[in-house]
Design a protein around this motif. Structure first.
Motif, PDB file in Angstrom:
ATOM      1  N   ILE A   1      -7.582  13.713  -0.210  1.00  0.00           N
ATOM      2  CA  ILE A   1      -6.544  14.719   0.039  1.00  0.00           C
ATOM      3  C   ILE A   1      -6.171  15.282  -1.326  1.00  0.00           C
ATOM      4  O   ILE A   1      -5.706  14.538  -2.195  1.00  0.00           O
ATOM      5  CB  ILE A   1      -5.315  14.096   0.742  1.00  0.00           C
ATOM      6  N   GLY A   2      -6.400  16.556  -1.503  1.00  0.00           N
ATOM      7  CA  GLY A   2      -6.137  17.162  -2.804  1.00  0.00           C
ATOM      8  C   GLY A   2      -6.965  16.517  -3.908  1.00  0.00           C
ATOM      9  O   GLY A   2      -6.469  16.255  -4.989  1.00  0.00           O
ATOM     10  N   GLU A   3      -8.212  16.211  -3.598  1.00  0.00           N
ATOM     11  CA  GLU A   3      -9.162  15.608  -4.524  1.00  0.00           C
ATOM     12  C   GLU A   3      -8.794  14.184  -4.953  1.00  0.00           C
ATOM     13  O   GLU A   3      -9.278  13.685  -5.971  1.00  0.00           O
ATOM     14  CB  GLU A   3      -9.377  16.512  -5.751  1.00  0.00           C
ATOM     15  N   ARG A   4      -7.919  13.537  -4.183  1.00  0.00           N
ATOM     16  CA  ARG A   4      -7.540  12.142  -4.452  1.00  0.00           C
ATOM     17  C   ARG A   4      -7.731  11.330  -3.172  1.00  0.00           C
ATOM     18  O   ARG A   4      -7.574  11.847  -2.065  1.00  0.00           O
ATOM     19  CB  ARG A   4      -6.069  12.067  -4.874  1.00  0.00           C
ATOM     20  N   PRO A   5      -8.070  10.044  -3.305  1.00  0.00           N
ATOM     21  CA  PRO A   5      -8.205   9.222  -2.094  1.00  0.00           C
ATOM     22  C   PRO A   5      -6.855   9.111  -1.378  1.00  0.00           C
ATOM     23  O   PRO A   5      -5.802   9.161  -2.010  1.00  0.00           O
ATOM     24  CB  PRO A   5      -8.677   7.871  -2.614  1.00  0.00           C
ATOM     25  N   ALA A   6      -6.908   8.963  -0.060  1.00  0.00           N
ATOM     26  CA  ALA A   6      -5.683   8.873   0.743  1.00  0.00           C
ATOM     27  C   ALA A   6      -4.859   7.644   0.371  1.00  0.00           C
ATOM     28  O   ALA A   6      -3.635   7.665   0.469  1.00  0.00           O
ATOM     29  CB  ALA A   6      -6.033   8.854   2.224  1.00  0.00           C
ATOM     30  N   VAL A   7      -5.536   6.573  -0.036  1.00  0.00           N
ATOM     31  CA  VAL A   7      -4.841   5.377  -0.527  1.00  0.00           C
ATOM     32  C   VAL A   7      -5.435   5.009  -1.879  1.00  0.00           C
ATOM     33  O   VAL A   7      -6.579   5.335  -2.186  1.00  0.00           O
ATOM     34  CB  VAL A   7      -4.937   4.170   0.445  1.00  0.00           C
ATOM     35  N   ASP A   8      -4.644   4.336  -2.680  1.00  0.00           N
ATOM     36  CA  ASP A   8      -5.080   3.933  -4.005  1.00  0.00           C
ATOM     37  C   ASP A   8      -6.156   2.855  -3.892  1.00  0.00           C
ATOM     38  O   ASP A   8      -5.913   1.770  -3.367  1.00  0.00           O
ATOM     39  CB  ASP A   8      -3.867   3.409  -4.784  1.00  0.00           C
ATOM     40  N   VAL A   9      -7.346   3.159  -4.368  1.00  0.00           N
ATOM     41  CA  VAL A   9      -8.492   2.258  -4.251  1.00  0.00           C
ATOM     42  C   VAL A   9      -8.226   0.947  -4.978  1.00  0.00           C
ATOM     43  O   VAL A   9      -8.559  -0.134  -4.472  1.00  0.00           O
ATOM     44  CB  VAL A   9      -9.778   2.943  -4.776  1.00  0.00           C
ATOM     45  N   GLU A  10      -7.630   1.012  -6.145  1.00  0.00           N
ATOM     46  CA  GLU A  10      -7.349  -0.220  -6.900  1.00  0.00           C
ATOM     47  C   GLU A  10      -6.318  -1.087  -6.177  1.00  0.00           C
ATOM     48  O   GLU A  10      -6.425  -2.308  -6.168  1.00  0.00           O
ATOM     49  CB  GLU A  10      -6.885   0.113  -8.321  1.00  0.00           C
ATOM     50  N   GLU A  11      -5.343  -0.445  -5.583  1.00  0.00           N
ATOM     51  CA  GLU A  11      -4.343  -1.192  -4.806  1.00  0.00           C
ATOM     52  C   GLU A  11      -5.014  -1.914  -3.627  1.00  0.00           C
ATOM     53  O   GLU A  11      -4.707  -3.072  -3.335  1.00  0.00           O
ATOM     54  CB  GLU A  11      -3.262  -0.243  -4.305  1.00  0.00           C
ATOM     55  N   VAL A  12      -5.935  -1.238  -2.971  1.00  0.00           N
ATOM     56  CA  VAL A  12      -6.671  -1.854  -1.858  1.00  0.00           C
ATOM     57  C   VAL A  12      -7.467  -3.048  -2.366  1.00  0.00           C
ATOM     58  O   VAL A  12      -7.474  -4.107  -1.736  1.00  0.00           O
ATOM     59  CB  VAL A  12      -7.572  -0.816  -1.151  1.00  0.00           C
ATOM     60  N   ARG A  13      -8.125  -2.908  -3.514  1.00  0.00           N
ATOM     61  CA  ARG A  13      -8.888  -4.032  -4.087  1.00  0.00           C
ATOM     62  C   ARG A  13      -7.974  -5.218  -4.376  1.00  0.00           C
ATOM     63  O   ARG A  13      -8.324  -6.366  -4.122  1.00  0.00           O
ATOM     64  CB  ARG A  13      -9.593  -3.602  -5.372  1.00  0.00           C
ATOM     65  N   THR A  14      -6.810  -4.940  -4.936  1.00  0.00           N
ATOM     66  CA  THR A  14      -5.852  -5.999  -5.252  1.00  0.00           C
ATOM     67  C   THR A  14      -5.407  -6.717  -3.978  1.00  0.00           C
ATOM     68  O   THR A  14      -5.353  -7.950  -3.939  1.00  0.00           O
ATOM     69  CB  THR A  14      -4.629  -5.410  -5.994  1.00  0.00           C
ATOM     70  N   ILE A  15      -5.110  -5.971  -2.950  1.00  0.00           N
ATOM     71  CA  ILE A  15      -4.693  -6.572  -1.681  1.00  0.00           C
ATOM     72  C   ILE A  15      -5.837  -7.370  -1.073  1.00  0.00           C
ATOM     73  O   ILE A  15      -5.632  -8.470  -0.550  1.00  0.00           O
ATOM     74  CB  ILE A  15      -4.165  -5.504  -0.702  1.00  0.00           C
ATOM     75  N   ARG A  16      -7.060  -6.850  -1.151  1.00  0.00           N
ATOM     76  CA  ARG A  16      -8.222  -7.590  -0.631  1.00  0.00           C
ATOM     77  C   ARG A  16      -8.370  -8.937  -1.326  1.00  0.00           C
ATOM     78  O   ARG A  16      -8.624  -9.956  -0.675  1.00  0.00           O
ATOM     79  CB  ARG A  16      -9.507  -6.784  -0.805  1.00  0.00           C
ATOM     80  N   ARG A  17      -8.207  -8.951  -2.644  1.00  0.00           N
ATOM     81  CA  ARG A  17      -8.292 -10.225  -3.373  1.00  0.00           C
ATOM     82  C   ARG A  17      -7.202 -11.182  -2.912  1.00  0.00           C
ATOM     83  O   ARG A  17      -7.454 -12.366  -2.702  1.00  0.00           O
ATOM     84  CB  ARG A  17      -8.204  -9.977  -4.884  1.00  0.00           C
ATOM     85  N   ARG A  18      -6.011 -10.669  -2.750  1.00  0.00           N
ATOM     86  CA  ARG A  18      -4.896 -11.499  -2.301  1.00  0.00           C
ATOM     87  C   ARG A  18      -5.167 -12.065  -0.897  1.00  0.00           C
ATOM     88  O   ARG A  18      -4.912 -13.230  -0.637  1.00  0.00           O
ATOM     89  CB  ARG A  18      -3.611 -10.666  -2.295  1.00  0.00           C
ATOM     90  N   LEU A  19      -5.711 -11.225  -0.025  1.00  0.00           N
ATOM     91  CA  LEU A  19      -6.020 -11.683   1.332  1.00  0.00           C
ATOM     92  C   LEU A  19      -7.120 -12.750   1.318  1.00  0.00           C
ATOM     93  O   LEU A  19      -7.039 -13.718   2.091  1.00  0.00           O
ATOM     94  CB  LEU A  19      -6.445 -10.516   2.223  1.00  0.00           C
ATOM     95  N   ARG A  20      -8.106 -12.587   0.449  1.00  0.00           N
ATOM     96  CA  ARG A  20      -9.166 -13.604   0.349  1.00  0.00           C
ATOM     97  C   ARG A  20      -8.573 -14.956  -0.007  1.00  0.00           C
ATOM     98  O   ARG A  20      -8.946 -15.976   0.550  1.00  0.00           O
ATOM     99  CB  ARG A  20     -10.220 -13.184  -0.671  1.00  0.00           C
ATOM    100  N   VAL A  21      -7.640 -14.969  -0.939  1.00  0.00           N
ATOM    101  CA  VAL A  21      -6.985 -16.225  -1.352  1.00  0.00           C
ATOM    102  C   VAL A  21      -6.206 -16.792  -0.166  1.00  0.00           C
ATOM    103  O   VAL A  21      -6.282 -17.995   0.109  1.00  0.00           O
ATOM    104  CB  VAL A  21      -6.055 -15.991  -2.560  1.00  0.00           C
ATOM    105  N   GLU A  22      -5.463 -15.951   0.545  1.00  0.00           N
ATOM    106  CA  GLU A  22      -4.683 -16.428   1.695  1.00  0.00           C
ATOM    107  C   GLU A  22      -5.565 -16.962   2.795  1.00  0.00           C
ATOM    108  O   GLU A  22      -5.245 -17.974   3.423  1.00  0.00           O
ATOM    109  CB  GLU A  22      -3.790 -15.309   2.224  1.00  0.00           C
ATOM    110  N   VAL A  23      -6.688 -16.306   3.065  1.00  0.00           N
ATOM    111  CA  VAL A  23      -7.587 -16.724   4.127  1.00  0.00           C
ATOM    112  C   VAL A  23      -8.275 -18.039   3.765  1.00  0.00           C
ATOM    113  O   VAL A  23      -8.481 -18.903   4.619  1.00  0.00           O
ATOM    114  CB  VAL A  23      -8.630 -15.622   4.439  1.00  0.00           C
ATOM    115  N   ASP A  24      -8.603 -18.222   2.480  1.00  0.00           N
ATOM    116  CA  ASP A  24      -9.298 -19.428   2.029  1.00  0.00           C
ATOM    117  C   ASP A  24      -8.397 -20.658   1.967  1.00  0.00           C
ATOM    118  O   ASP A  24      -8.893 -21.775   1.839  1.00  0.00           O
ATOM    119  CB  ASP A  24      -9.950 -19.200   0.664  1.00  0.00           C
ATOM    120  N   GLN A  25      -7.090 -20.470   2.020  1.00  0.00           N
ATOM    121  CA  GLN A  25      -6.170 -21.618   1.926  1.00  0.00           C
ATOM    122  C   GLN A  25      -6.216 -22.496   3.137  1.00  0.00           C
ATOM    123  O   GLN A  25      -6.406 -22.222   4.207  1.00  0.00           O
ATOM    124  CB  GLN A  25      -4.728 -21.143   1.710  1.00  0.00           C
TER     125      GLN A  25
END
Length: 129
Positions: free
Chosen positions: A105-129
């Motif tokens: 949207i306006g030459e930018r991703p709809a969501v922040d890609v780095e933020e998504v990566r950070t959340i994915r890492r956090r979810l991996r840790v939560e799922v592995d617990q």
């Protein structure tokens, strides 16, 4: 959106055209005012309005899950809030982020890609617990 006589829609295709918040209000009002012995039209209106609410919510839920993750909610809390299995929460969020990170949207991703990566890492840790 009501018909010419002020009655709620009885078809999903019509109910889906109504503003989602208005559909919720109409479903509420319809359920409160429903007679003890509902007519065919009464039950069809309830069915159409409820189906529109479910359809709308299924499209919005992943975005709400993303907002909860951004706010720091953990997977267990989100699962409890949604009534979903944690794996379903992750699956719905991942499917949503896969689309949103490719959408520009306006030459930018709809969501922040780095933020998504950070959340994915956090979810991996939560799922592995």
């Amino acid at each position: 959106m009501t018909d010419e006589r002020g009655r709620p829609p009885i078809r999903f295709v019509d109910a889906e055209k109504v503003n989602p918040f208005q559909v919720l209000l109409e479903l509420h009002d319809h359920a409160i005012g429903r007679p003890a012995t509902p007519s065919r039209r009464d039950v069809l209106a309830e069915l159409a309005l409820a189906a529109a609410v479910v359809s709308w919510w299924s499209r919005w839920q992943p975005m709400s899950i993303h907002a909860a993750l951004r706010a720091g909610a953990d997977l267990a809390d989100i699962a409890a809030a949604t009534g979903l299995d944690p794996a379903d929460v992750v699956r719905r969020w991942l499917r949503w982020t896969d689309v949103q990170t490719r959408l520009t949207i306006g030459e930018r991703p709809a969501v922040d890609v780095e933020e998504v990566r950070t959340i994915r890492r956090r979810l991996r840790v939560e799922v592995d617990q």
